[in-house]
Design a protein around this motif. Structure first.
Motif, short mmCIF file in Angstrom:
data_model
loop_
_atom_site.label_atom_id
_atom_site.label_comp_id
_atom_site.label_asym_id
_atom_site.label_seq_id
_atom_site.Cartn_x
_atom_site.Cartn_y
_atom_site.Cartn_z
N UNK A 1 2.84 -5.62 0.13
CA UNK A 1 4.34 -5.28 0.94
C UNK A 1 5.13 -6.60 0.35
N UNK A 2 5.75 -6.52 -0.82
CA UNK A 2 6.51 -7.78 -1.33
C UNK A 2 7.87 -7.25 -0.94
N UNK B 1 10.24 -6.58 -2.95
CA UNK B 1 10.69 -5.35 -3.57
C UNK B 1 10.04 -4.11 -3.32
N UNK B 2 9.22 -3.91 -2.18
CA UNK B 2 8.59 -2.77 -1.85
C UNK B 2 6.98 -2.95 -1.95
N UNK B 3 6.31 -1.65 -1.94
CA UNK B 3 4.88 -1.79 -2.06
C UNK B 3 4.65 -2.22 -3.91
N UNK B 4 3.77 -3.16 -3.83
CA UNK B 4 3.49 -3.40 -5.41
C UNK B 4 1.93 -3.37 -5.43
N UNK B 5 1.48 -2.90 -6.50
CA UNK B 5 -0.14 -2.93 -6.86
C UNK B 5 -0.05 -4.18 -7.84
N UNK B 6 -0.88 -5.21 -7.15
CA UNK B 6 -1.27 -6.41 -7.82
C UNK B 6 -1.58 -6.38 -9.14
N UNK B 7 -2.36 -5.32 -9.45
CA UNK B 7 -3.04 -5.21 -10.68
C UNK B 7 -2.22 -5.19 -11.70
N UNK C 1 7.78 3.44 7.04
CA UNK C 1 7.21 3.61 5.82
C UNK C 1 6.05 2.37 5.85
N UNK C 2 5.03 2.60 5.24
CA UNK C 2 3.89 1.68 5.26
C UNK C 2 4.66 0.23 4.88
N UNK C 3 5.37 0.22 4.01
CA UNK C 3 5.92 -1.35 3.67
C UNK C 3 6.81 -1.58 4.62
N UNK C 4 7.47 -0.92 5.41
CA UNK C 4 8.34 -1.38 6.59
C UNK C 4 7.48 -1.93 7.76
N UNK C 5 6.12 -1.19 7.88
CA UNK C 5 5.24 -1.77 8.82
C UNK C 5 4.56 -3.14 8.56
N UNK D 1 -0.40 -9.50 3.57
CA UNK D 1 0.70 -8.60 3.08
C UNK D 1 0.20 -7.60 2.58
N UNK D 2 -1.09 -7.11 2.58
CA UNK D 2 -1.69 -5.93 2.26
C UNK D 2 -1.41 -4.81 3.07
N UNK D 3 -1.03 -3.69 2.52
CA UNK D 3 -0.93 -2.32 3.04
C UNK D 3 -2.26 -1.55 3.17
#
Length: 162
Positions: free
Chosen positions: A64-65, A67-73, A133-137, A144-146
């Motif tokens: 949860x960055x 800018x929103x949900x980000x897949x680190x990979x 949303x998962x990000x907002x939670x 910061x892992x969702x």
């Protein structure tokens, strides 16, 4: 060292495999996607796969960055290309399973594409930033892992309300 996942229907696929599926769908329509769009589409497809199929679509961590949900990979592969069109396919490690043998996952990806594929990065970002949303939670917390459970609950409620 890369360890390939041998049962993606149980544990998920590499995020770059799913990203490539969305990039291919866009290419088939003569379009290009930005990094922001791909991050959000992969996350939304992951959420609906958790909700509808009861299993993860990707095995990579989602953060949860700002800018929103980000897949680190995916971030590691692209860096800061936010609004730049993605050129070509992402490299996939040898031994990573492809989606071709998983029609259920492909159906979810195609459904997400049909519903959300025409949205630009900002629209997708607003969608993933909605209250509840998962990000907002998770945003602003450490770590910061969702968690998949949070994502599953949210997308299950979305699927039920549709």
């Amino acid at each position: 060292m890369t360890i390939a996942i041998t049962n993606p229907q149980r544990t998920g696929y590499a995020a770059e495999v799913v990203a490539n599926a969305f990039l291919e769908l866009a290419r088939e329509e003569g379009r290009a996607l930005t990094q922001m769009q791909v991050h959000k589409l992969v996350f939304i497809a992951h959420g609906f796969t958790l909700a509808l199929l009861g299993r993860p679509l990707i095995y990579n961590t989602v953060h949860a960055w700002r800018g929103g949900p980000v897949v680190r990979r995916l971030w590691q592969l692209w860096g800061e290309r936010g609004t730049q069109p993605i050129e070509g396919r992402l490299p996939v490690a040898q031994g990573e399973p492809e989606l071709a043998g998983d029609p259920e996952a492909l159906d979810v990806i195609r459904s997400v594409w049909a519903a959300y594929g025409q949205m630009d990065g900002l629209e997708l970002s607003r969608l993933t930033h909605r209250p509840g949303s998962p990000w907002s939670q998770i945003y602003g917390q450490a770590p910061d892992l969702i968690p998949d459970q949070v994502t599953r609950e949210y997308y299950t409620a979305l699927a039920r309300s549709a």
